[in-house]
Design an enzyme around this catalytic site. Structure first.
Site, PDB file in Angstrom:
ATOM      1  N   ASP A  10       0.874  -1.167   0.000  1.00 30.58           N
ATOM      2  CA  ASP A  10       0.000   0.000   0.000  1.00 30.58           C
ATOM      3  C   ASP A  10       0.914   1.221   0.000  1.00 30.58           C
ATOM      4  O   ASP A  10       2.109   1.119   0.312  1.00 30.58           O
ATOM      5  CB  ASP A  10      -0.870  -0.038   1.269  1.00 30.58           C
ATOM      6  CG  ASP A  10      -1.563   1.272   1.548  1.00 30.58           C
ATOM      7  OD1 ASP A  10      -2.277   1.751   0.656  1.00 30.58           O
ATOM      8  OD2 ASP A  10      -1.373   1.828   2.643  1.00 30.58           O
ATOM      9  N   ASP A  12      -0.289   5.180   0.697  1.00 36.79           N
ATOM     10  CA  ASP A  12      -0.609   6.248   1.648  1.00 36.79           C
ATOM     11  C   ASP A  12      -0.798   5.707   3.062  1.00 36.79           C
ATOM     12  O   ASP A  12      -1.642   4.857   3.294  1.00 36.79           O
ATOM     13  CB  ASP A  12      -1.861   6.980   1.182  1.00 36.79           C
ATOM     14  CG  ASP A  12      -1.604   7.712  -0.133  1.00 36.79           C
ATOM     15  OD1 ASP A  12      -2.286   7.410  -1.121  1.00 36.79           O
ATOM     16  OD2 ASP A  12      -0.703   8.568  -0.165  1.00 36.79           O
ATOM     17  N   ARG A  57     -13.990  10.942  -2.162  1.00 42.97           N
ATOM     18  CA  ARG A  57     -13.950  11.640  -0.876  1.00 42.97           C
ATOM     19  C   ARG A  57     -14.589  13.022  -0.988  1.00 42.97           C
ATOM     20  O   ARG A  57     -15.278  13.467  -0.075  1.00 42.97           O
ATOM     21  CB  ARG A  57     -12.491  11.760  -0.400  1.00 42.97           C
ATOM     22  CG  ARG A  57     -12.303  12.192   1.036  1.00 42.97           C
ATOM     23  CD  ARG A  57     -10.872  11.957   1.510  1.00 42.97           C
ATOM     24  NE  ARG A  57     -10.552  10.541   1.415  1.00 42.97           N
ATOM     25  CZ  ARG A  57      -9.368  10.074   1.025  1.00 42.97           C
ATOM     26  NH1 ARG A  57      -8.390  10.910   0.673  1.00 42.97           N
ATOM     27  NH2 ARG A  57      -9.149   8.776   0.975  1.00 42.97           N
TER      28      ARG A  57
END
Ligand code: XBP
Ligand code: MG
Length: 256
Positions: A10, A12, A57
Site C-alpha cells: 500500500d 498512503d 472523498r
C-alpha cells in the site's frame, strides 16, 4: 510450503505518512484555487478518510458535510477538475520533499530488492502520486523497481474491495500464498485480507484505533536497528524492526 515471491505495498499511510500534511493540504489548495471556501481540517479529514479515493472523498464531503453547497449541473466533471488540480498540488508538495518515507521503508525495500523479491504497489491513490513519492522520497528511477503499480481507477471498486490486490496479483501471475501485503488502515486490510493476503500493518495517526483483526503483525512503524518499533499485535519472534527474515517468518506462519 509456499515460497514468498512478492511483496505488495500500500502507499498512503504505509510507505509514507501522506494524508494529513500531503493529500489534505493539496485538497485545500485546490479548493482555494477554485475560489471555494472549503477547508478540510485535520480532524474533518480524519472523518473523510472513511472513503478511499480522492474524487469519491469530495463527493462524500458534499453528501455528508456540505449539503448546502449549490452543485453545478455537471457534478462529476466539477469534482474531476478539482481532483486534477489537487493531484497537481500534491505532486508539487512531494517534489519539494515535503513527505518523507516512514521508518524502515527504504531499508526493507532495498533488502527485498537485493534478495530478488518481486515488488508491487497496490494503492487507491492516483498513479502520478505513486511515481512522485517513489522518485522524490525513495530514489530516482525507483518506480522501475516495482514490477506492477496497481493504482487508482485501474479497478472498478477501490479499497476496502479486494480488487486492486487481485488485479496486482493477476499481473504478477501469482496467488495470495506467494505474497505478503503491507497496509496501514482498516479499509486497506479489508482489501488485502479479502484478496487472501497475509498482511503486515503499520498504524499511523489516523488509524491507531482501527480494527486490524486478521493482521499477521501490527506495529507503529517498520522500525530501524536504532529505532525499534512498538509491537501492537502478532508475534514478532523477538524482533524489534521489520526485516525480510521477519516477513518470511510471518508468511511461513500463514502459509505453512
Ligand atoms: C489512500 C487513499 C487515496 C488518498 C488520496 O490510498 O484512499 O485516495 O487518500 O489520493 P492507499 P487520491 O492507502 O490505498 O494508498 O486523491 O489520488 O485518491
Ligand atoms: Mg493506506
Amino acid at each position: 510450503m509456499s515460497e514468498l515471491k512478492a511483496l505488495l505495498f500500500d502507499v498512503d499511510g504505509t510507505l509514507a505518512d501522506t494524508e494529513r500534511d500531503g493529500h489534505r493540504v493539496a485538497f485545500n489548495r485546490a479548493f482555494a484555487e477554485a475560489g471555494l471556501d472549503w477547508d478540510w481540517s485535520a480532524a474533518l479529514y480524519g472523518q473523510l478518510l472513511a472513503v478511499t479515493g480522492g474524487k469519491e472523498r469530495i463527493r462524500f464531503y458534499l453528501d455528508h458535510f456540505n449539503t448546502a453547497f449549490t452543485r453545478p449541473a455537471e457534478l462529476d466533471a466539477f469534482i474531476a477538475g478539482l481532483h486534477k488540480a489537487k493531484t497537481r498540488h500534491y505532486v508539487a508538495l512531494l517534489a519539494e520533499g515535503a513527505i518523507p518515507l516512514r521508518p524502515g521503508v527504504k531499508r526493507l525495500i532495498l533488502e527485498a530488492r537485493d534478495a530478488g523479491m518481486r515488488l508491487a504497489v497496490a494503492t487507491t491513490t492516483t498513479p502520478e502520486n505513486v511515481t512522485a513519492l517513489l522518485e522524490n522520497a525513495l530514489a530516482k528511477g525507483s518506480t522501475d523497481w516495482f514490477e506492477v503499480i496497481a493504482a487508482g481507477d485501474i479497478v472498478p471498486a477501490k479499497k476496502p474491495a479486494p480488487d486492486i490486490y487481485t488485479w496486482a496479483m493477476a499481473q504478477l501471475q501469482l496467488g495470495p500464498a506467494d505474497c505478503v501485503a503491507f497496509e496501514d488502515s482498516r479499509n486497506g486490510i479489508l482489501a488485502s485480507l479479502g484478496a487472501g493476503l497475509s498482511t503486515i500493518v503499520s498504524v499511523n495517526g489516523y488509524t491507531t484505533e482501527d480494527d486490524f483483526t486478521g493482521a499477521a503483525l501490527v506495529v507503529d512503524h517498520w522500525g530501524e536497528p536504532t529505532e525499534p518499533f512498538t509491537l501492537l499485535a502478532g508475534d514478532a519472534a523477538g524482533a524489534d524492526y521489520l526485516d525480510l527474515a521477519l516477513v518470511r517468518r510471518l508468511h511461513a506462519a500463514a502459509h505453512g
